[in-house]
Design a protein around this motif. Structure first.
Motif, PDB file in Angstrom:
ATOM      1  N   LYS A  39      40.448  35.954  19.666  1.00 54.10           N
ATOM      2  CA  LYS A  39      41.132  35.132  18.656  1.00 54.10           C
ATOM      3  C   LYS A  39      41.793  33.897  19.275  1.00 54.10           C
ATOM      4  N   SER A  41      41.273  32.611  22.202  1.00 56.20           N
ATOM      5  CA  SER A  41      40.254  31.762  22.841  1.00 56.20           C
ATOM      6  C   SER A  41      39.559  30.868  21.816  1.00 56.20           C
ATOM      7  N   GLY A  60      46.183  42.904  23.860  1.00 58.92           N
ATOM      8  CA  GLY A  60      47.545  43.069  23.363  1.00 58.92           C
ATOM      9  C   GLY A  60      48.474  41.948  23.768  1.00 58.92           C
TER      10      GLY A  60
HETATM   11  P1  GTP Z   1      44.853  39.712  21.670  1.00 60.95           P
HETATM   12  O1  GTP Z   1      45.785  38.537  21.694  1.00 60.95           O
HETATM   13  O2  GTP Z   1      45.144  40.757  22.674  1.00 60.95           O
HETATM   14  O3  GTP Z   1      44.689  40.295  20.306  1.00 60.95           O
HETATM   15  O4  GTP Z   1      43.392  39.184  22.147  1.00 60.95           O
HETATM   16  P2  GTP Z   1      42.560  37.952  21.577  1.00 60.95           P
HETATM   17  O5  GTP Z   1      41.712  38.402  20.437  1.00 60.95           O
HETATM   18  O6  GTP Z   1      43.439  36.762  21.341  1.00 60.95           O
HETATM   19  O7  GTP Z   1      41.549  37.677  22.808  1.00 60.95           O
HETATM   20  P3  GTP Z   1      41.609  36.492  23.882  1.00 60.95           P
HETATM   21  O8  GTP Z   1      41.301  35.179  23.229  1.00 60.95           O
HETATM   22  O9  GTP Z   1      42.851  36.609  24.676  1.00 60.95           O
HETATM   23  O10 GTP Z   1      40.294  36.835  24.763  1.00 60.95           O
HETATM   24  C1  GTP Z   1      40.114  38.061  25.430  1.00 60.95           C
HETATM   25  C2  GTP Z   1      39.127  37.883  26.572  1.00 60.95           C
HETATM   26  O11 GTP Z   1      37.823  37.560  26.085  1.00 60.95           O
HETATM   27  C3  GTP Z   1      39.501  36.768  27.555  1.00 60.95           C
HETATM   28  O12 GTP Z   1      39.217  37.202  28.864  1.00 60.95           O
HETATM   29  C4  GTP Z   1      38.577  35.611  27.148  1.00 60.95           C
HETATM   30  O13 GTP Z   1      38.294  34.730  28.202  1.00 60.95           O
HETATM   31  C5  GTP Z   1      37.320  36.372  26.702  1.00 60.95           C
HETATM   32  N1  GTP Z   1      36.515  35.608  25.711  1.00 60.95           N
HETATM   33  C6  GTP Z   1      36.912  35.167  24.501  1.00 60.95           C
HETATM   34  N2  GTP Z   1      35.920  34.512  23.842  1.00 60.95           N
HETATM   35  C7  GTP Z   1      34.844  34.523  24.679  1.00 60.95           C
HETATM   36  C8  GTP Z   1      33.481  34.008  24.571  1.00 60.95           C
HETATM   37  O14 GTP Z   1      33.033  33.400  23.580  1.00 60.95           O
HETATM   38  N3  GTP Z   1      32.665  34.241  25.641  1.00 60.95           N
HETATM   39  C9  GTP Z   1      33.084  34.921  26.756  1.00 60.95           C
HETATM   40  N4  GTP Z   1      32.192  35.122  27.742  1.00 60.95           N
HETATM   41  N5  GTP Z   1      34.339  35.415  26.887  1.00 60.95           N
HETATM   42  C10 GTP Z   1      35.220  35.222  25.867  1.00 60.95           C
END
Ligand code: GTP
Ligand code: MG
Length: 196
Positions: A39, A41, A60
């Protein structure tokens, strides 16, 4: 012309209770999905890292509801992820209540519901999809991390997605933070929905 280009972004607030939610009357897009789905990212990619939402390989990370004002006309909202097993049960329940309260009280124009393209739906994913359908909130399912699949794996996943009755009737977009084309397509899809 109303269209959003995601050119400017301003961090507004990080809310932990209802009182802290912003009062300005802008249309709102919420980004929802399990922990670690991507999310924060996706927000960074949409905003070309102008404002950095905290990302982490440790699920988290985002515990508050973070508001960004986009192009001075819309709130983009980064929600805490659900389903992170190592979080204590009490905190998980608190999050559920907090997110539920947010989703039910805000005038949401659109939900971007993120699913990791590699994973099958969890019971919480299913529960959420059924809830948005019941509430009749416009939703785009965004399949994240597309770059992690090879061609064959991708085709297999698309086959099962297209035969899933919960997914195959919902608008969806494919996404990878490594792909500028995905960004343009998602921005186009968002604009088509929120200004009609
Ligand atoms: P919470 O805040 O814990 O709910 O997580 P989130 O959904 O915000 O996920 P976040 O964006 O922190 O990404 C989690 C992991 O996935 C990180 O290590 C990112 O770099 C990786 N990631 C996110 N999007 C992509 C993508 O499109 N490709 C790749 N290869 N990695 C990704
Ligand atoms: Mg996050």
């Amino acid at each position: 012309m109303n269209r959003l280009s995601f050119k400017t972004a301003k961090f507004i607030t990080s809310a932990l209770k209802t009182k802290e939610l912003p009062e300005e009357d802008f249309p709102e897009i919420a980004i929802v999905g399990r922990s670690n789905v991507g999310k924060s990212s996706l927000i960074n990619h949409l905003l070309k890292n102008k404002y950095t939402a905290k990302t982490s390989s440790t699920p988290g990370k985002t515990q508050r509801i973070n508001f960004f004002l986009i192009d001075q006309k819309l709130f983009l909202v980064d929600l805490p992820g659900y389903g992170y097993a190592k979080t204590s049960k009490t905190i998980q329940e608190d999050w559920g209540l907090w997110i539920g309260k947010y989703l039910e009280t805000r005038p949401l124009k659109l939900i971007l519901f993120l699913l990791d393209i590699r994973r099958t739906l969890s019971s919480q994913d299913i529960q959420f999809l059924e809830w948005v359908k019941y509430q009749k909130i416009r939703t785009i399912v965004v399949f994240t991390k597309k770059d992690k699949l090879n061609h064959k794996e991708f085709n297999n996943r698309m086959k099962s997605i297209n035969s899933d009755p919960l997914l195959n009737k919902t608008a969806f977009q494919l996404y990878s933070v490594k792909d500028g084309q995905c960004r343009q397509e998602l921005i186009g899809a968002i604009n088509n929905i929120i200004w009609d």
